[in-house]
Scaffold this motif. Sequence first.
Motif, PDB file in Angstrom:
ATOM      1  N   LEU A   1       9.477   5.860   2.075  1.00  0.00           N
ATOM      2  CA  LEU A   1      10.928   5.710   2.298  1.00  0.00           C
ATOM      3  C   LEU A   1      11.710   6.549   1.282  1.00  0.00           C
ATOM      4  N   ALA A   2      11.223   6.568   0.041  1.00  0.00           N
ATOM      5  CA  ALA A   2      11.893   7.362  -0.996  1.00  0.00           C
ATOM      6  C   ALA A   2      11.870   8.841  -0.615  1.00  0.00           C
ATOM      7  N   LEU A   3      10.728   9.298  -0.100  1.00  0.00           N
ATOM      8  CA  LEU A   3      10.619  10.707   0.323  1.00  0.00           C
ATOM      9  C   LEU A   3      11.596  10.999   1.461  1.00  0.00           C
TER      10      LEU A   3
ATOM     11  N   LEU B   1      16.690  13.453   3.364  1.00  0.00           N
ATOM     12  CA  LEU B   1      17.978  13.342   4.063  1.00  0.00           C
ATOM     13  C   LEU B   1      19.160  13.574   3.126  1.00  0.00           C
ATOM     14  N   HIS B   2      18.969  13.244   1.855  1.00  0.00           N
ATOM     15  CA  HIS B   2      20.079  13.354   0.896  1.00  0.00           C
ATOM     16  C   HIS B   2      19.512  13.766  -0.457  1.00  0.00           C
ATOM     17  N   ARG B   3      19.489  15.088  -0.710  1.00  0.00           N
ATOM     18  CA  ARG B   3      18.769  15.620  -1.875  1.00  0.00           C
ATOM     19  C   ARG B   3      19.240  15.080  -3.232  1.00  0.00           C
TER      20      ARG B   3
ATOM     21  N   LEU C   1      17.294  12.621  -5.518  1.00  0.00           N
ATOM     22  CA  LEU C   1      16.113  12.994  -6.290  1.00  0.00           C
ATOM     23  C   LEU C   1      16.200  12.580  -7.760  1.00  0.00           C
ATOM     24  N   ASP C   2      17.412  12.530  -8.312  1.00  0.00           N
ATOM     25  CA  ASP C   2      17.503  12.046  -9.697  1.00  0.00           C
ATOM     26  C   ASP C   2      18.281  10.725  -9.769  1.00  0.00           C
ATOM     27  N   ASN C   3      18.090   9.924  -8.736  1.00  0.00           N
ATOM     28  CA  ASN C   3      18.752   8.617  -8.713  1.00  0.00           C
ATOM     29  C   ASN C   3      17.899   7.584  -9.463  1.00  0.00           C
TER      30      ASN C   3
END
Lengths: 186, 298
Positions: free
Chosen positions: B53-55, B60-62, B65-67
């Motif tokens: 799901l994370a991938l 879908l929303h780059r 990636l640093d969230n």
Amino acid sequence: MLRRLLPVHFRAWVLIGCVPAVATAVAARQIYLSKLHELSTWKGGGMGMFASADGSTGRFAKLYIETPDGQRQPVVKLTPGQQKLLASALWYPVNGSFRDLAASIRRTNWAAPEQQTPVHVVNAEGKRVRPAGKSYYSLYPLGERPKGNDPDWTLAIEYWNAAFDPATRLVQARHVWTLRYAKGEL
Amino acid sequence: MTAQALPGIARGIETLAARIRDLPLLETVAALTLFLAVVFGFEDTPFRIISQLALLAVLLHRPLLDNPALWAMLAGVGTLALLQHWYVADNHKYLLVYWLWVVTLASLYEQRRDKLLLFNARFFLVFIFLGAALQKLFSARYMSGEMFEMLLLVDERFRAFSHLVGIDKSLADAAVLSYATLQSPLTEVIDNEIRLPATAHSRLVALAVTWYDLLVQALIGALLLANRRVCDLLAHAALLFFIFTTYLPAPVFGFGWTLIILGFALTKDRLPGIALAYFLACLAVLLYQSPWREWVLS
């Protein structure tokens, strides 16, 4: 919380160093368990994979069903699930690790062929030298028992490890300990 | 022809190296780590679902990636999976969990995120290699060469490698049979000892692998500990050599991928040419998954 309690510079080092500190503590625990409680050097976060001959190759178990009349029959075949549980338990062969395997074996119906298998004495070259004067029924799994039907036998799990001497080319097996799981214990 | 091609290749490498230097450190490391978690992560269902799901979310929303929340969730579910199987999990699964927490902290701590990543990447490379080298050095059963000789003779996973280095298949078959006799409850082996059909050649190969493995690991750890540019250059050359050679016979691809991430993090800004080599190592690790063992044995 951290912001209020610690000065800025120190806080930075706590954030930078906290994961390495945990990793070091886990490695120290691994070394302790490996030296004193038979945890394999390969496992437990000590970074000792391939660091000693106590990987899966050097450890094995012999399983027996002991009946109330004093007889002892070896379990020679496990279900794939039980083989996986056994392989897992051998990395850290203490009572708690074998409990799932023991419970699964106790839930299984065990069958035996009509004829017993005679046991032979074998020399270091692998040649049969004489009959051992005893024979066993080789038990194999045959489905699950109905729930609530706990059998009257005791499961004995012998944990062994093996060491290879490159000079003599001999593998020596050593019986380390036996764990027993009787009726009502699991 | 070759003389004309060489400057072109060199220019191409320089361009690629410059592009690598321009990549944002956290985002690139995070992308490689997410790949690691999805492809070589835990087999547990919750971890697989959360990592996949994370991938999907990142695709879908780059900016995700640093969230920090995304990484904390992955690190949390990884920690639970590790705790459940702590004495069965391989060391690289521990490393995966540690590294997930490092990425979580780096995504939280904007002011010093690069410093946090660089310190931890260096620490873990030193920790892995010096830790392994010390454990080997203090293990009598490692230094005798016993371990690799046993593995070469009786371990199925090493069967193809043994064959490749000239240990005959019939020898390994005989060793497996002898060892099975020793383990069987249906035989009584005198003094519980049995001879393996080892040869001078199997002994030589085992000793060579034993010393190579110890020395290369000690060298990488010690050089990285020094934290000097020349030492780093040598350490990364040795680490790349280790990755290219070790993960061919040893099918521990998650470990290889983790080492690549740590090496890449350390070289991206300081030695971008070497960082490019780490990208090539990624390809090698993926290619090593091909069924070459079956080809060799057939």
